[in-house]
Scaffold this active site. Structure first.
Site, PDB file in Angstrom:
ATOM      1  N   ALA A  98       0.793  -1.221  -0.022  1.00 15.06           N
ATOM      2  CA  ALA A  98       0.004  -0.038   0.131  1.00 15.06           C
ATOM      3  C   ALA A  98       0.868   1.263   0.129  1.00 15.06           C
ATOM      4  CB  ALA A  98      -1.040  -0.075   1.247  1.00 15.06           C
ATOM      5  N   LYS A  99       2.238   1.172   0.316  1.00 20.57           N
ATOM      6  CA  LYS A  99       3.095   2.343   0.105  1.00 20.57           C
ATOM      7  C   LYS A  99       2.693   3.455   1.011  1.00 20.57           C
ATOM      8  CE  LYS A  99       5.295   0.667  -4.020  1.00 20.57           C
ATOM      9  NZ  LYS A  99       4.529  -0.584  -4.188  1.00 20.57           N
ATOM     10  N   ARG A 100       2.271   3.267   2.444  1.00 22.76           N
ATOM     11  CA  ARG A 100       1.534   4.424   2.886  1.00 22.76           C
ATOM     12  C   ARG A 100       2.693   5.322   3.445  1.00 22.76           C
ATOM     13  NH1 ARG A 100      -2.540   2.860   0.249  1.00 22.76           N
ATOM     14  NH2 ARG A 100      -4.564   2.495   1.235  1.00 22.76           N
TER      15      ARG A 100
END
Length: 281
Positions: A98-100
């Site tokens: 999700a590369k938050r």
């Protein structure tokens, strides 16, 4: 209350048992079409279910790309929740891609979404972006430790655009990517058999001997297969830490679907090639 088993411990065990391979679950429109599936929630569900049922008891790690589910709204998220549940029930670990990355209470909310034990999207690990400053990840680091989960921090990614940030040199003479690796090494200090805080390091990057990749944690390595890297490249790229590499293959496996035997054969072939490369290193 007992301390949960760490992600690093669980990852080391499942990689040793099943082979060090991570298969992406990337149901983009073109791949759905190649499977003969509609670009709808129904197609999404059939695709994800097939991948997990075919490989859930065979591969070490799945990496679903959240964006391909989010584009369908709440119904797509429901499919993602079910896929995560089924994958973990089959004994595979799930790294949510999700590369938050954010600050304060927003970063804490992202962490609670994917790293809180009772969340419907709870995953064994989460990809995160540190480019609001490594310290901005603290809510995710803290909750991951509490939950026995892990993080994969973007450090040296396989996309060419990443170099303008990750290879930039700070005033202390160290690159931004090297700084992220140093932070992760500090997080993992003393962990056995390895820490739970890993880095994303592209398998397509060639000689990385100028970087200290020995962070005592896992290295998620995208780029195997369609992006051009092969399992045989891993020792050259990762050197002495190649045993901690989690090679990610997506299209190289998924293009063999929807045939279950094709998916299984492709995943097994990649896993065997990785084992051979690591053993020879």
């Amino acid at each position: 209350m007992s301390t949960p088993e760490s992600f690093g411990t669980r990852l080391r065990r499942v990689m040793d048992e099943r082979g060090p391979l991570c298969v992406g679950i990337d149901p983009h429109a073109a791949l759905l079409d190649s499977w003969g599936l509609p670009d709808t929630v129904d197609g999404l569900e059939r695709f994800s279910r097939t991948v997990v049922e075919a490989l859930g008891e065979r591969v070490a790690v799945f990496k679903p790309q959240s964006a391909f589910f989010e584009r369908f709204g709440s119904r797509g998220i429901a499919v993602l929740e079910k896929s995560v549940e089924q994958a973990r029930a089959a004994g595979a670990l799930v790294v949510m891609d999700a590369k938050r990355g954010d600050i304060g209470s927003t970063m804490a909310a992202y962490a609670e979404t994917f790293l809180r034990k009772d969340s419907p999207l709870f995953s064994d690990a989460l990809t995160v972006s540190p480019y609001l400053g490594y310290g901005s990840l603290k809510p995710a680091v803290d909750l991951a430790r509490e939950s026995g989960a892990g993080l994969f921090v973007l450090a040296l990614t396989s996309n060419p655009e990443g170099a303008e940030v990750q290879h930039a040199v700070r005033v202390d003479g160290r690159s931004v990517g090297a700084t992220m690796l140093a932070h992760l090494a500090a997080e993992n200090a003393g962990a056995e058999p390895m820490g739970s805080f890993g880095a994303v390091v592209g398998a397509t990057l060639g000689d990385l001997s100028s970087y200290d990749l020995d962070i005592n944690g896992p290295l998620l390595a995208p780029g195997i297969g369609a992006q051009g890297a092969t399992p045989a490249d891993l020792p050259r790229v990762f050197g002495s830490v190649v045993r901690n590499v989690v090679p990610n293959v997506s299209r190289g496996v998924l293009r063999h679907g929807p045939d279950v035997a094709g998916l299984r054969d492709a995943a097994q072939r990649f896993a065997d090639e990785v084992r051979t490369a690591v053993a020879a290193a």
